[in-house]
Design a protein around this motif. Structure first.
Motif, PDB file in Angstrom:
ATOM      1  N   LEU A   1      38.488  34.906  38.947  1.00 61.96           N
ATOM      2  CA  LEU A   1      39.065  34.118  40.038  1.00 61.96           C
ATOM      3  C   LEU A   1      39.922  32.967  39.498  1.00 61.96           C
TER       4      LEU A   1
ATOM      5  N   LEU B   1      32.976  36.981  37.662  1.00 61.80           N
ATOM      6  CA  LEU B   1      33.834  36.858  38.837  1.00 61.80           C
ATOM      7  C   LEU B   1      34.520  35.498  38.891  1.00 61.80           C
ATOM      8  N   LEU B   2      33.846  34.446  38.465  1.00 62.89           N
ATOM      9  CA  LEU B   2      34.441  33.118  38.440  1.00 62.89           C
ATOM     10  C   LEU B   2      35.594  33.054  37.444  1.00 62.89           C
TER      11      LEU B   2
ATOM     12  N   LEU C   1      43.166  34.446  38.380  1.00 66.97           N
ATOM     13  CA  LEU C   1      44.055  34.776  39.494  1.00 66.97           C
ATOM     14  C   LEU C   1      44.700  33.523  40.085  1.00 66.97           C
ATOM     15  N   VAL C   2      43.924  32.466  40.226  1.00 67.02           N
ATOM     16  CA  VAL C   2      44.462  31.208  40.762  1.00 67.02           C
ATOM     17  C   VAL C   2      45.521  30.641  39.820  1.00 67.02           C
TER      18      VAL C   2
ATOM     19  N   SER D   1      45.177  41.501  41.623  1.00 71.55           N
ATOM     20  CA  SER D   1      46.330  40.766  41.099  1.00 71.55           C
ATOM     21  C   SER D   1      47.615  41.206  41.789  1.00 71.55           C
TER      22      SER D   1
ATOM     23  N   THR E   1      40.668  44.297  39.187  1.00 67.27           N
ATOM     24  CA  THR E   1      41.472  43.131  38.826  1.00 67.27           C
ATOM     25  C   THR E   1      42.956  43.446  38.947  1.00 67.27           C
TER      26      THR E   1
END
Length: 116
Positions: free
Chosen positions: A43, A39-40, A46-47, A97, A93
């Motif tokens: 993330l 998950l990290l 995505l960032v 997204s 995802t």
């Protein structure tokens, strides 16, 4: 002792009563940490993609890093959790997204935050 199957069975060494519980606990922690890392990674991807589209347009390094992180997260999901969970991670995802992109286009003006 005539060589039958019953004669060939060896008894396992007795284990302490907490050994089985410790083994189960360790496997649950390993599963949790793998999922947290997955998950990290997603993330971070995505960032980075959000930053590429809305904060630093044209800076391809964050876009490439974001794409690689998303791809690595999905591949890690397939390898560690199987096809069913991998598919759930993949489509989640994609949806997240798309939602991040839609939110960014809808609520943020690219000209306010973009570097000129």
């Amino acid at each position: 002792m005539n060589g039958t199957a019953v004669d060939c069975v060896q008894l396992a060494e007795p284990q302490p009563p907490f050994a089985r519980i410790a083994s189960i606990f360790a496997s649950k922690i390993r599963l949790f940490l793998t999922l947290a890392l997955l998950l990290l990674i997603i993330l971070v991807g995505l960032v980075c993609l959000f930053a590429e589209f809305f904060i630093f347009p044209g800076l391809t390094i964050s876009g490439i890093l974001g794409g690689v992180c998303l791809l690595a997260g999905v591949i890690m999901g397939y390898r560690n959790f199987g096809y069913t969970t991998g598919n759930i991670i993949f489509f989640s995802t994609l949806v997240v997204s798309g939602a991040v992109f839609w939110y960014g286009v809808r609520s943020l003006s690219s000209k306010q935050f973009a570097i000129h």
